[in-house]
Write a protein that holds these residues in place. Sequence first.
Motif, PDB file in Angstrom:
ATOM      1  N   GLU A 261       3.243   1.771  -2.748  1.00 15.75           N
ATOM      2  CA  GLU A 261       3.314   2.753  -1.920  1.00 15.75           C
ATOM      3  C   GLU A 261       3.760   4.222  -2.639  1.00 15.75           C
ATOM      4  OE1 GLU A 261       6.627   0.913   0.324  1.00 15.75           O
ATOM      5  OE2 GLU A 261       5.105  -0.285   1.441  1.00 15.75           O
ATOM      6  N   ARG A 262       4.464   4.061  -3.772  1.00 20.73           N
ATOM      7  CA  ARG A 262       4.555   5.368  -4.448  1.00 20.73           C
ATOM      8  C   ARG A 262       3.451   6.073  -5.033  1.00 20.73           C
ATOM      9  NH1 ARG A 262       9.022   7.280  -6.351  1.00 20.73           N
ATOM     10  NH2 ARG A 262      11.132   6.192  -5.681  1.00 20.73           N
ATOM     11  N   LEU A 263       2.356   5.371  -5.082  1.00 19.70           N
ATOM     12  CA  LEU A 263       1.016   6.043  -5.382  1.00 19.70           C
ATOM     13  C   LEU A 263       0.155   6.221  -4.304  1.00 19.70           C
ATOM     14  CD1 LEU A 263       0.359   3.685  -8.515  1.00 19.70           C
ATOM     15  CD2 LEU A 263       1.099   6.064  -8.555  1.00 19.70           C
ATOM     16  N   SER A 264       0.960   6.237  -2.924  1.00 19.04           N
ATOM     17  CA  SER A 264       0.317   6.272  -1.648  1.00 19.04           C
ATOM     18  C   SER A 264      -1.057   5.149  -1.521  1.00 19.04           C
ATOM     19  CB  SER A 264      -0.299   7.661  -1.684  1.00 19.04           C
ATOM     20  OG  SER A 264       0.762   8.707  -1.700  1.00 19.04           O
ATOM     21  N   ARG A 265      -0.907   3.998  -1.619  1.00 12.50           N
ATOM     22  CA  ARG A 265      -1.841   3.151  -1.430  1.00 12.50           C
ATOM     23  C   ARG A 265      -1.113   1.816  -1.323  1.00 12.50           C
ATOM     24  NH1 ARG A 265      -3.996   3.241  -7.759  1.00 12.50           N
ATOM     25  NH2 ARG A 265      -2.615   1.791  -8.701  1.00 12.50           N
ATOM     26  N   THR A 266      -1.924   0.536  -0.962  1.00 11.96           N
ATOM     27  CA  THR A 266      -1.510  -0.531  -0.621  1.00 11.96           C
ATOM     28  C   THR A 266      -1.964  -1.408  -1.820  1.00 11.96           C
ATOM     29  OG1 THR A 266      -3.020  -1.338   0.798  1.00 11.96           O
ATOM     30  CG2 THR A 266      -1.415   0.059   1.677  1.00 11.96           C
ATOM     31  N   THR A 267      -1.584  -2.832  -1.607  1.00 13.39           N
ATOM     32  CA  THR A 267      -1.960  -3.919  -2.653  1.00 13.39           C
ATOM     33  C   THR A 267      -3.571  -4.386  -2.294  1.00 13.39           C
ATOM     34  OG1 THR A 267      -0.689  -5.636  -1.318  1.00 13.39           O
ATOM     35  CG2 THR A 267       0.421  -4.624  -3.249  1.00 13.39           C
ATOM     36  N   SER A 268      -3.905  -3.951  -1.001  1.00 14.07           N
ATOM     37  CA  SER A 268      -5.026  -4.243  -0.689  1.00 14.07           C
ATOM     38  C   SER A 268      -6.318  -3.133  -1.062  1.00 14.07           C
ATOM     39  CB  SER A 268      -5.328  -4.528   0.635  1.00 14.07           C
ATOM     40  OG  SER A 268      -5.269  -3.239   1.515  1.00 14.07           O
ATOM     41  N   ASP A 269      -5.799  -2.041  -1.505  1.00 17.76           N
ATOM     42  CA  ASP A 269      -6.796  -0.845  -2.070  1.00 17.76           C
ATOM     43  C   ASP A 269      -7.440  -1.237  -3.321  1.00 17.76           C
ATOM     44  OD1 ASP A 269      -5.666   0.463   0.230  1.00 17.76           O
ATOM     45  OD2 ASP A 269      -4.839   1.870  -1.250  1.00 17.76           O
ATOM     46  N   THR A 270      -8.757  -1.080  -3.302  1.00 16.19           N
ATOM     47  CA  THR A 270      -9.308  -1.341  -4.442  1.00 16.19           C
ATOM     48  C   THR A 270      -9.267  -0.742  -5.844  1.00 16.19           C
ATOM     49  OG1 THR A 270     -11.077   0.388  -3.813  1.00 16.19           O
ATOM     50  CG2 THR A 270     -11.647  -1.956  -2.966  1.00 16.19           C
ATOM     51  N   GLU A 271      -8.638   0.420  -5.628  1.00 19.48           N
ATOM     52  CA  GLU A 271      -8.144   1.397  -6.772  1.00 19.48           C
ATOM     53  C   GLU A 271      -6.975   0.484  -7.266  1.00 19.48           C
ATOM     54  OE1 GLU A 271      -6.760   5.656  -8.038  1.00 19.48           O
ATOM     55  OE2 GLU A 271      -6.901   5.165  -6.089  1.00 19.48           O
ATOM     56  N   ALA A 272      -6.078   0.115  -6.663  1.00 21.48           N
ATOM     57  CA  ALA A 272      -4.650  -0.619  -6.901  1.00 21.48           C
ATOM     58  C   ALA A 272      -5.229  -1.699  -7.582  1.00 21.48           C
ATOM     59  CB  ALA A 272      -3.835  -0.990  -5.852  1.00 21.48           C
ATOM     60  N   ILE A 273      -6.203  -2.794  -7.232  1.00 21.10           N
ATOM     61  CA  ILE A 273      -6.480  -3.838  -7.813  1.00 21.10           C
ATOM     62  C   ILE A 273      -7.279  -3.558  -9.144  1.00 21.10           C
ATOM     63  CG2 ILE A 273      -8.274  -5.789  -7.688  1.00 21.10           C
ATOM     64  CD1 ILE A 273      -7.816  -5.492  -4.565  1.00 21.10           C
ATOM     65  N   ARG A 274      -8.156  -2.458  -9.064  1.00 21.41           N
ATOM     66  CA  ARG A 274      -8.787  -2.237 -10.523  1.00 21.41           C
ATOM     67  C   ARG A 274      -7.690  -1.961 -11.376  1.00 21.41           C
ATOM     68  NH1 ARG A 274     -13.404   0.395  -7.134  1.00 21.41           N
ATOM     69  NH2 ARG A 274     -14.964  -1.265  -6.940  1.00 21.41           N
TER      70      ARG A 274
END
Length: 797
Positions: free
Chosen positions: A42-55
């Motif tokens: 969330e601090r990176l303005s995304r969720t754990t389901s975002d592809t960028e977070a996964i990569r």
Amino acid sequence: MLRNWWPILVGVGMLWGPMTVASEPEADLRGLVEADWQRQEERLSRTTSDTEAIRDALTHVERLVAALTAGPNALELRAERARLAELRNRVAEVAQQEPAARTALYREIRWLGREVAWQNPLLANHAVLFLKQRRFKCQMLHEHLGYYYDFGGVSGGGVCVLEEPGRSLRVRELTSGRLPRGAFTTLALSYDARTAYFAFSEVRERPGEQKPLTTGRGFPDARQVPEEYSYFGPQRHSFHVFSLRLADSELRQLTEGREDDFDPCPMPDGRLLFISTRRGGFGRCHQKWEPLPTYTLHRMEASGEKIETISWHETNEWQPSVLHDGRVIYSRWDYVDRSASHFHGLWLSNPDGTNPAILFGNYTEQINACYQPRAIPNSPKIVFIAGAHHAAVGGALVVLDPGRVKLDAVSGEDRLEAVECVTPEVVFPEAPEWPDCYYHSPWPLSEDVFLVAYSDGPLPGMGPGYRDDKPMGLYYLDRFGNRELLYRDEDISSAYPIPLTARPVPPVLAPATDPGLAEAGEGEFVLANVQWGLHPLPAERPIRELRVYQLFPKTTTHMGDQPKIGYAFGETARGLLGTVPVEADGSAYFRAPARKPLYFQAVDAEGRAVHGMRSLTYLQPGERRGCVGCHEPRNSGPPPHNLLAVQRPPSKIQPGPDGSAPLSYPRLVQPVWDHYCVACHDGTDGPGKHAPELTGVDEGTFSRSYVQLQPFVRWYEWGKQTIAPIAGRPGQMGADVSPLSAVLEDDTHRKAIRWSDADRRRIHLWLDSNAPFYGTYEAEARAAQRKGMAVALPAVQ
């Protein structure tokens, strides 16, 4: 009331104290960890389901695996690498998956990363000692003073052990129920991992529903405190150092009394360094509501006996630790003739307090403060927290390479290529921004892996205006992008994580002091070449002598700029002890009193300072101290040569003119105006009469001449009038840049006045000494100085 050396012995069955175990620790840990991952994203303005977070998660684990499977101590990690390859294939197709499946994949990658991290031998099978604490939230100055916890009603905490870091939330509380209501701070562990040290202050409980004592900004306010909570009252509580023997839980109070003692630091020789207010004095810039004493380095036997002051710095110091070579590194606040809101640098000294020297941070405003320094194992580098003055301790995690420390050749300021910010997402506090999360109390395991305390709430304190202190948790952090929660108590901060394992003992540095000098209360300085500096001294002004000043700690009041010493805000009272000669090769060799804050200026043949310190130094009794030059480049020195000064006995300091020890404008300067100037500058109108008036009649706190000369004088200070805010430059001392110097030497005055050399030197001395009116804080001595009477140097160190 706890007494020195009170033992608390417990039975074998209570060795670790009561144990707190969650009903389903692994399930509870899993929930906390996965919630923390979500907050990270969330601090990176995304969720754990975002592809960028996964990569990114996959990349971080890959980098960790690559580091652990490389080098002479490489791990095989065959199963983990096979799983990583399988996860890599699944990530390649992540865009085709539903959000729930992507979150599951993200978590699988992160759990694998934790499994890999815990196989690092630096972490495996080590419990972690840590401290639970509630902090007084205002400035770092207040944080270790029991008085503020007492009237603020801040209490809670204790020494704890996290049994299986990363795998369980099981905690053993080692001090629960064994001390009265109070507050804890600053945890340390002996080299053999058998004894913990910490600071504790009793905190009284207020009766009834009394409202918090606060300022208009919401911070605790000593102006509203009842008499029984007064800092100057007899009932003040203070922090004291305690030892806790882990084998049998013997608890001992090592210090006692009204002074605050904290930051215990076990030494290679078995003694303890610590920080204490026993040195005496107050800071020079504090407000009416905050009586803040000076605290500096002290040491004692492990038993608590033979306490001695080993730092005579006039403002505060923090957080000593030991480097691999046996020297001590610590933080020091240093605002001699400059801003009080910056310059909390890293300093070094020997364990006995000899040879104090700046390492980094004394000449920069790009990092406001350097806290909690610690040597990195098997590395010359040092980790520290880049923090702030007007907030609690906390900030960005920074690694310093001492071999790359350098001053800028133009500005004279610290260059930043020697520092690497490991946590770039955290801005350097108060330089000038404020972070919305922060790190605290790092414990380096290597250059790449750290145990840390971390809060994802804003740094609290009066500067950023945040009163709430979101509790810190304990984390694993590495350079590969992984930050993993080990433990969090949502009600109270957890800090100072220390692996419960023995570590190598640095060498014991033997003292090198002269008994004869020590008995005389003196030491010696050898200066190699005063001309050797970052900026060359003017060739047309060869240095003939050094002025040796003593700076006096503020003892009469804690309030900023009260009493007012001179033009400068929050001025340092000082006296000229005298001068010593400088030889033709730039060398000097002289004796000086020990245990006194000293300050030097390099002076030319006309009695004008060419360069001067913006800091101070001191000698231990019997110490022989070598100086290279004048604000010289780091890690450098002049070409070797046989110093002329050491081919003779050491110089003795020759006293200065009347009115210089301590500085006194009415006695040093006013007689010069009376003799040469008042006939034309007596404040009357008529032929041959001129402004300003230079009589010595009273005007407010000062005299008429002193007040009216202010537009013609320049000085160093904390404020807009300062000559230079950070580092001094040759040729920019008071007599150089004050318009008064040019006026006194213009054609009109040169024809009208035939100055004696001694009187001209008096004016130069006053201007170079920061143009004070008084040289003491003591009311009786100030009253005598105002009348032109001679007074003795203050008895305080």
